[in-house]
Design an enzyme around this catalytic site. Structure first.
Site, short mmCIF file in Angstrom:
data_model
loop_
_atom_site.label_atom_id
_atom_site.label_comp_id
_atom_site.label_asym_id
_atom_site.label_seq_id
_atom_site.Cartn_x
_atom_site.Cartn_y
_atom_site.Cartn_z
N ARG A 79 9.02 -27.97 0.45
CA ARG A 79 9.60 -28.03 1.78
C ARG A 79 11.12 -28.14 1.78
O ARG A 79 11.79 -27.42 2.50
CB ARG A 79 9.02 -29.22 2.57
CG ARG A 79 7.68 -28.95 3.18
CD ARG A 79 6.86 -30.21 3.24
NE ARG A 79 6.52 -30.60 1.87
CZ ARG A 79 5.42 -30.20 1.24
NH1 ARG A 79 4.56 -29.46 1.85
NH2 ARG A 79 5.19 -30.55 -0.02
N THR A 80 11.67 -29.05 0.97
CA THR A 80 13.13 -29.26 1.06
C THR A 80 13.86 -27.98 0.67
O THR A 80 14.76 -27.52 1.38
CB THR A 80 13.55 -30.44 0.17
OG1 THR A 80 12.76 -31.56 0.51
CG2 THR A 80 15.01 -30.79 0.38
N LYS A 109 20.23 -24.66 -21.92
CA LYS A 109 21.08 -24.60 -23.12
C LYS A 109 21.86 -25.90 -23.27
O LYS A 109 22.75 -26.01 -24.10
CB LYS A 109 22.08 -23.44 -22.99
CG LYS A 109 21.45 -22.09 -22.82
CD LYS A 109 22.56 -21.04 -22.71
CE LYS A 109 22.04 -19.71 -22.20
NZ LYS A 109 23.13 -18.84 -21.75
N ARG A 130 18.94 -31.43 -5.90
CA ARG A 130 17.87 -32.40 -6.21
C ARG A 130 17.86 -32.62 -7.71
O ARG A 130 17.90 -31.66 -8.49
CB ARG A 130 16.51 -31.88 -5.76
CG ARG A 130 15.38 -32.77 -6.27
CD ARG A 130 14.05 -32.44 -5.67
NE ARG A 130 13.99 -32.80 -4.26
CZ ARG A 130 12.90 -32.69 -3.51
NH1 ARG A 130 11.79 -32.23 -4.03
NH2 ARG A 130 12.92 -33.04 -2.24
N HIS A 158 16.71 -39.83 -0.08
CA HIS A 158 16.44 -38.46 0.36
C HIS A 158 16.92 -38.39 1.82
O HIS A 158 16.13 -38.39 2.76
CB HIS A 158 14.93 -38.19 0.25
CG HIS A 158 14.55 -36.75 0.35
ND1 HIS A 158 15.39 -35.77 0.81
CD2 HIS A 158 13.38 -36.12 0.04
CE1 HIS A 158 14.76 -34.61 0.78
NE2 HIS A 158 13.54 -34.79 0.31
N1 ASP Z 1 8.70 -34.48 -0.82
C1 ASP Z 1 9.11 -35.84 -0.81
C2 ASP Z 1 10.18 -36.09 -1.85
O1 ASP Z 1 10.68 -35.17 -2.43
C3 ASP Z 1 7.97 -36.80 -0.93
C4 ASP Z 1 7.18 -36.73 -2.18
O2 ASP Z 1 7.46 -35.97 -3.10
O3 ASP Z 1 6.23 -37.52 -2.25
O4 ASP Z 1 10.53 -37.23 -2.08
#
Ligand code: ASP
Length: 331
Positions: A79-80, A109, A130, A158
């Site tokens: 999703r993100t 590398k 991320r 987050h």
């Molecule tokens: N998608 C959310 C996160 O990246 C929640 C999860 O992974 O549980 O933190």
């Protein structure tokens, strides 16, 4: 051939990248929810409403035409990453997606995070990052010259998820003040819980935390809530909170954060929100989940109008459209 003898390709009198709107977000890194005041939240939410309407009527627009986003994910995401990509594309911008293939980039590398940022910023105007380490986005932001947006730093924060979570609560229930919000699951490692809890501390809410003993909310967060006068309670039973909750914020046990998988096995089936349990919940309440779910919410609940988790997903795109446009000085 000298430059003077070439006919110019472009009429460059107009600087198309001048910021149109100077707000508190222009060129800012988005690292933690602590950066957001209530006014900031109201601003982003109002812009997100506009984005939702634009997407509904037009689908796409040219607001971020000429801008490029690098989406850099050292940890898995559905999703993100895709909502940031969709957000940028709906606003007419371009994306460099390093989401699934980080193992094929020079990271494999041995390239450092900082070198990776200093390289990618040469191609783009903003970076969404991320990374599994707490504090990684803050370190990247120290070196990078383009804004860094934290899309999850390990078990840390987050922030964009928390913004979309709060936006969902506000749009589903019409308010935040006065609500009883129950957070369930892995409160120790769940970064979405950490960020949302900090944001909610700005409101007059009652918070209930439901988790196995080993996965309770970190003490510093809990103490901070208490210092701020928030009404908090902890329990290990969902049945203690189901009847009074206005929001059930359900999270999965974060398997990837456990060093001892036996400990994970002990808590992995800690709870499930079932249709039977939902018969005890209020008629006007919502069930949220940052997703992915791995057994915490029974699939039959998807048909219950109180299940807000897929509407929550869509809100994520509108919030990220608003944030990207704000950071780039276009909203
Ligand atoms: N998608 C959310 C996160 O990246 C929640 C999860 O992974 O549980 O933190």
């Amino acid at each position: 051939m000298s430059k003077q003898t070439l006919a110019p390709l472009f009429k460059l009198e107009e600087n198309k990248r001048e910021p149109k709107v100077i707000n508190g977000f222009y060129q800012k890194d988005i690292i933690s929810v602590n950066q957001f005041t209530k006014d900031d939240l109201a601003y982003i939410f109002a812009r997100a409403d506009e984005m939702a309407e634009m997407a509904q009527r037009w689908g796409t627009c040219d607001l971020l035409k000429g801008y490029t986003l690098a989406c850099v994910f050292y940890e898995p995401s559905t999703r993100t990453s895709s909502s940031f990509i969709a957000a940028m594309e709906r606003l007419g911008g371009k994306v460099i997606p390093i989401t699934e293939g980080i193992q094929y980039s020079s990271v494999s590398k041995g390239e450092s995070l900082i070198d990776n940022m200093l390289t990618l910023e040469q191609y783009c105007d903003v970076i969404v990052l991320r990374h599994p380490e707490i504090g990684s986005s803050a370190s990247a932001a120290k070196y990078a010259h383009v804004p860094i947006i934290n899309a999850g730093d390990g078990a840390g924060e987050h922030p964009t998820q928390a913004l979309l979570d709060l936006y969902t609560i506000q749009s589903e229930l019409g308010k935040v003040d006065g609500l009883k919000i129950s957070m369930i699951g892995d409160l120790r490692y769940g970064r979405t819980v950490h960020s949302l809890t900090k944001l909610l501390a700005q409101y007059d809410v009652s918070l209930r935390f439901v988790s196995p003993d080993t996965l309770r909310l970190p003490l510093d967060l809990m103490n901070d809530l208490i210092d701020r006068g928030i009404n908090v309670r902890e329990t290990s039973r969902v049945s203690d909170v189901i009847e009074n909750a206005d929001v059930l914020y359900v999270t999965r046990i974060q398997k990837e954060r456990f060093t001892d998988l036996l400990q994970y096995e002990e808590v992995k089936d800690f709870f499930e929100i079932t249709p039977e349990l939902m018969t005890r919940a209020k008629e006007k309440m919502i069930v949220m989940h940052p997703l992915p779910r791995v057994g915490e919410i029974h699939y039959k609940i998807d048909r219950d109008p109180r299940a807000a988790y897929f509407r929550q997903v869509q809100n994520g795109m509108f919030i990220r459209m608003a944030l990207l446009a704000a950071v780039l000085g276009q909203a």
